[in-house]
Design an enzyme around this catalytic site. Sequence first.
Site, PDB file in Angstrom:
ATOM      1  N   ALA A  65     100.193  53.789 128.315  1.00 24.56           N
ATOM      2  CA  ALA A  65      99.750  55.165 128.130  1.00 24.56           C
ATOM      3  C   ALA A  65      99.009  55.202 126.800  1.00 24.56           C
ATOM      4  O   ALA A  65      99.220  54.329 125.941  1.00 24.56           O
ATOM      5  CB  ALA A  65     100.955  56.092 128.114  1.00 24.56           C
ATOM      6  N   GLY A 108     102.932  52.008 130.269  1.00 24.34           N
ATOM      7  CA  GLY A 108     102.413  52.740 131.424  1.00 24.34           C
ATOM      8  C   GLY A 108     101.577  51.868 132.352  1.00 24.34           C
ATOM      9  O   GLY A 108     101.511  52.124 133.553  1.00 24.34           O
ATOM     10  N   GLU A 111     103.969  50.231 134.503  1.00 24.75           N
ATOM     11  CA  GLU A 111     104.569  51.266 135.353  1.00 24.75           C
ATOM     12  C   GLU A 111     103.629  51.669 136.495  1.00 24.75           C
ATOM     13  O   GLU A 111     104.065  51.850 137.634  1.00 24.75           O
ATOM     14  CB  GLU A 111     104.953  52.477 134.495  1.00 24.75           C
ATOM     15  CG  GLU A 111     106.107  52.129 133.550  1.00 24.75           C
ATOM     16  CD  GLU A 111     106.401  53.213 132.514  1.00 24.75           C
ATOM     17  OE1 GLU A 111     105.498  53.533 131.723  1.00 24.75           O
ATOM     18  OE2 GLU A 111     107.525  53.727 132.499  1.00 24.75           O
ATOM     19  N   GLU A 131     107.719  49.944 124.940  1.00 26.95           N
ATOM     20  CA  GLU A 131     107.807  51.276 124.315  1.00 26.95           C
ATOM     21  C   GLU A 131     108.854  51.336 123.214  1.00 26.95           C
ATOM     22  O   GLU A 131     108.725  52.122 122.269  1.00 26.95           O
ATOM     23  CB  GLU A 131     108.135  52.348 125.365  1.00 26.95           C
ATOM     24  CG  GLU A 131     107.030  52.601 126.378  1.00 26.95           C
ATOM     25  CD  GLU A 131     107.132  51.739 127.621  1.00 26.95           C
ATOM     26  OE1 GLU A 131     107.801  50.677 127.594  1.00 26.95           O
ATOM     27  OE2 GLU A 131     106.550  52.136 128.638  1.00 26.95           O
TER      28      GLU A 131
END
Length: 257
Positions: A65, A108, A111, A131
């Site tokens: 992300a 992300g 993911e 993260e």
Amino acid sequence: MSYETILVEKKGAVTLVTLNRPQALNALNTTVLKELIEVFAAYDADDSQHCLVLTGSEKAFAAGADIKEMQSQGFADMYSANFFAGWEHVTATRKPWIAAVSGFALGGGCEVAMMADFIIAGDNAKFGQPEIKLGVTPGMGGSQRLALAVGKAKAMEMCLTGRMMGAEEAERGGLVAKVVPAADLVEEALKTAEAIAGMAPLAAIATKEMVNAAFEMPLNQGIRFERRLFHGLFGTEDQKEGMAAFVEKRPGNWKGK
Ligand code: HXC
């Protein structure tokens, strides 16, 4: 249709979507999400398209992300925007799609790859949930999907240390369906996608629904769900066509009905 952060090409019955933010290693910001939601919805609604491949660059599928976008957000911002909930539109895609992963698939990025029906990895792929090094945790399903894919020990170790897992280990652990030379990744993924696109479309959707049910319901309910969908396919023209084609030793000519 042109987009700011992704490239979209139709190749016969297969849609190829390429993440295209090279300056940020394809970090997933809100524009990427908005554009992917639009493209996945268009794919699902397009009767000429029967499989989709999502890929990135050779260096990065996606490095996570967008940290710079999230950096200054507070709890109230994240909570009121229900940040990341938009990805549920992508996971709601009914038709099959494949993540073709080369290079970094971190946070992300990992993911999103795990949201796909399956992952094909280049031999240079590196998966990770780093993260914790940013003072947070996975937030787009990583703790759940990684644990389901590779089991508690590896998922816990990866999420707690943030270490990356290479392609070979990812295949051994069940995270990816197969590993191919990085230079051939997109071509190989498109070949697999074309094979899937050549199957009866309703059977493909039903297959997705029933395999996903294995992660959502207890075994007895999953088996009953599978059997009902299987029974239901006997109400389709494609079941008659598929079985006639086998008996007549010819390929099936699918109608998607
Ligand atoms: C924003 C990013 C980014 C990211 C890389 N960049 N990853 N920008 N968000 N996730 C940017 C860098 O800032 C840099 O921009 C450019 O991309 C190139 O990256 P470099 O770091 O210079 O490349 P390299 O040295 O090759 O290192 C590659 C890397 C490293 C190991 C992948 O970039 C990295 O560690 N990235 C972050 C990985 C990560 O922590 N992902 C998880 C994010 S959180 P400039 O402008 O400086 O050149 C997440 C989950 C969210 O995804 C859920 C919880 C909230």
